[in-house]
Design a protein around this motif. Structure first.
Motif, short mmCIF file in Angstrom:
data_model
loop_
_atom_site.label_atom_id
_atom_site.label_comp_id
_atom_site.label_asym_id
_atom_site.label_seq_id
_atom_site.Cartn_x
_atom_site.Cartn_y
_atom_site.Cartn_z
N CYS A 123 -21.57 -10.05 14.15
CA CYS A 123 -20.62 -9.37 13.25
C CYS A 123 -19.65 -8.51 14.05
O CYS A 123 -20.03 -7.89 15.04
N THR A 124 -18.42 -8.44 13.58
CA THR A 124 -17.47 -7.49 14.15
C THR A 124 -17.77 -6.10 13.61
O THR A 124 -18.64 -5.92 12.75
N VAL A 125 -17.04 -5.12 14.08
CA VAL A 125 -17.17 -3.73 13.63
C VAL A 125 -16.06 -3.45 12.62
O VAL A 125 -14.89 -3.66 12.91
N TYR A 126 -16.42 -2.98 11.43
CA TYR A 126 -15.39 -2.70 10.44
C TYR A 126 -14.68 -1.38 10.77
O TYR A 126 -15.08 -0.63 11.65
N HIS A 127 -13.58 -1.10 10.04
CA HIS A 127 -12.73 0.04 10.37
C HIS A 127 -13.22 1.35 9.79
O HIS A 127 -12.71 2.41 10.16
N GLY A 128 -14.16 1.32 8.87
CA GLY A 128 -14.63 2.55 8.26
C GLY A 128 -13.68 3.06 7.19
O GLY A 128 -12.71 2.40 6.81
N ASN A 129 -13.96 4.26 6.72
CA ASN A 129 -13.18 4.85 5.62
C ASN A 129 -12.98 6.33 5.89
O ASN A 129 -13.58 7.18 5.25
N PHE A 130 -12.11 6.64 6.86
CA PHE A 130 -11.88 8.02 7.26
C PHE A 130 -10.84 8.68 6.36
O PHE A 130 -9.83 8.06 6.02
N PRO A 131 -11.06 9.93 5.94
CA PRO A 131 -10.14 10.59 5.00
C PRO A 131 -8.76 10.87 5.59
O PRO A 131 -7.77 10.90 4.85
N ASP A 132 -8.69 11.07 6.89
CA ASP A 132 -7.41 11.33 7.55
C ASP A 132 -6.74 10.00 7.87
O ASP A 132 -7.23 9.23 8.71
N ALA A 133 -5.62 9.71 7.22
CA ALA A 133 -4.95 8.41 7.38
C ALA A 133 -4.50 8.19 8.82
O ALA A 133 -4.56 7.07 9.34
N ASN A 134 -4.06 9.25 9.48
CA ASN A 134 -3.60 9.13 10.86
C ASN A 134 -4.76 8.75 11.77
O ASN A 134 -4.65 7.86 12.62
N TYR A 135 -5.91 9.41 11.57
CA TYR A 135 -7.09 9.10 12.37
C TYR A 135 -7.59 7.69 12.07
O TYR A 135 -8.00 6.96 12.97
N GLN A 136 -7.53 7.29 10.81
CA GLN A 136 -7.94 5.95 10.42
C GLN A 136 -7.14 4.89 11.16
O GLN A 136 -7.70 3.88 11.62
N GLN A 137 -5.85 5.11 11.30
CA GLN A 137 -5.00 4.16 12.02
C GLN A 137 -5.38 4.07 13.48
O GLN A 137 -5.43 2.98 14.07
N ARG A 138 -5.67 5.21 14.08
CA ARG A 138 -6.07 5.21 15.49
C ARG A 138 -7.41 4.51 15.69
O ARG A 138 -7.60 3.76 16.67
N VAL A 139 -8.33 4.72 14.75
CA VAL A 139 -9.62 4.05 14.82
C VAL A 139 -9.44 2.54 14.74
O VAL A 139 -10.04 1.78 15.52
N ALA A 140 -8.60 2.08 13.81
CA ALA A 140 -8.38 0.65 13.63
C ALA A 140 -7.82 0.01 14.90
O ALA A 140 -8.23 -1.09 15.31
N VAL A 141 -6.89 0.70 15.54
CA VAL A 141 -6.30 0.17 16.78
C VAL A 141 -7.34 0.14 17.90
O VAL A 141 -7.47 -0.86 18.62
N ALA A 142 -8.09 1.23 18.04
CA ALA A 142 -9.09 1.29 19.11
C ALA A 142 -10.18 0.24 18.93
O ALA A 142 -10.63 -0.38 19.90
N LEU A 143 -10.60 0.02 17.68
CA LEU A 143 -11.65 -0.96 17.43
C LEU A 143 -11.20 -2.39 17.69
O LEU A 143 -12.04 -3.28 17.86
N THR A 144 -9.91 -2.60 17.73
CA THR A 144 -9.40 -3.95 18.01
C THR A 144 -9.93 -4.46 19.35
O THR A 144 -10.30 -5.64 19.47
N VAL A 145 -10.00 -3.60 20.35
CA VAL A 145 -10.46 -4.06 21.66
C VAL A 145 -11.96 -4.30 21.67
O VAL A 145 -12.45 -5.19 22.37
N PHE A 146 -12.72 -3.53 20.88
CA PHE A 146 -14.15 -3.79 20.76
C PHE A 146 -14.38 -5.12 20.04
O PHE A 146 -15.22 -5.93 20.48
N ASN A 147 -13.65 -5.35 18.99
CA ASN A 147 -13.82 -6.60 18.24
C ASN A 147 -13.33 -7.80 19.02
O ASN A 147 -13.84 -8.91 18.85
N ASP A 148 -12.36 -7.60 19.90
CA ASP A 148 -11.93 -8.68 20.77
C ASP A 148 -13.07 -9.14 21.66
O ASP A 148 -13.28 -10.34 21.87
N VAL A 149 -13.85 -8.20 22.17
CA VAL A 149 -15.01 -8.54 22.98
C VAL A 149 -15.99 -9.37 22.16
O VAL A 149 -16.48 -10.42 22.61
N ILE A 150 -16.31 -8.90 20.96
CA ILE A 150 -17.28 -9.60 20.12
C ILE A 150 -16.84 -11.02 19.82
O ILE A 150 -17.63 -11.98 19.93
N ILE A 151 -15.58 -11.18 19.46
CA ILE A 151 -15.09 -12.51 19.11
C ILE A 151 -15.02 -13.41 20.33
O ILE A 151 -15.36 -14.60 20.26
#
Length: 211
Positions: A123-151
């Protein structure tokens, strides 16, 4: 009897976060057809380094494995999202160092799973549900490289992949910023059962399921 074993972290071991509702393992057990059973070896808080100990206790009658891990690896290095840098290039270098460490341990975990010569779904890692929209965007971008490894690892080993980013897409799917709720767990369970039950894909590479 076919026996599916769930390995990994709180994406699967989410019983403490469902407010009394069914956990992922309960949903999976209910959805599997006759002739199947499922057990939970995943442990809340686990990282890639913990998969080896989970495998040491693997049920001897296991016939199928599912691995969902990586979110806690990313969480432990969430400091890179707040580290002051002088350029975007420096930020990317920091992220590359983090993901290099993750790739090494993730490959080791997958290799250990494959050592049992059983069908494996990851399974890949989902983006979560962070209340701060700015932080949520940064999390989504950072997780892209983790999910690239998994895929990439899945493609190399011709494994099925459940892309949890496309499974848990609603705020209701989360009990808090990083844990699946009872309803989110039901979606995850549906994706798990589908991935395990569908015939193996005949084409080269990974077979990615969105839910």
């Amino acid at each position: 009897m076919n026996h599916l074993v769930l390995l990994g972290d709180s994406i699967l071991d989410n019983g403490a976060y469902t407010a009394g509702g069914p956990a992922v393992i309960t949903h999976v057990q209910r959805q599997l057809p006759e002739g199947w059973c499922a057990s939970l070896s995943a442990v809340d808080g686990s990282t890639t380094d913990d998969i080896h100990s989970q495998l040491k206790a693997l049920a001897p009658d296991a016939t199928h494995l599912l691995l969902s891990v990586g979110g806690n690896n990313a969480l432990l290095r969430a400091d890179v999202l707040e580290t002051p840098v002088s350029s975007s290039g420096e930020a990317l270098l920091l992220l590359s160092e983090v993901v290099r460490e993750f790739e090494l341990t993730y490959r080791q975990a997958v290799t250990a799973c494959l050592g049992f010569h059983l069908p494996l779904v990851v399974c890949t890692v989902y983006h979560g549900n962070f209340p701060d929209a700015n932080y949520q965007q940064r999390v989504a971008v950072a997780l892209t490289v983790f999910n690239d490894v998994i895929i990439r690892v899945a493609i190399e080993n011709r494994l099925k992949v459940i892309d949890l980013r496309l499974v848990c897409t609603s705020a209701d799917d989360y009990a808090n910023p990083i844990e699946p709720s009872a309803s989110g767990g039901e979606k995850i369970a549906q994706a798990i059962v589908r991935a395990v039950m569908e015939p193996a894909h005949s084409l080269r590479g990974a077979y990615v399921l969105a839910g």
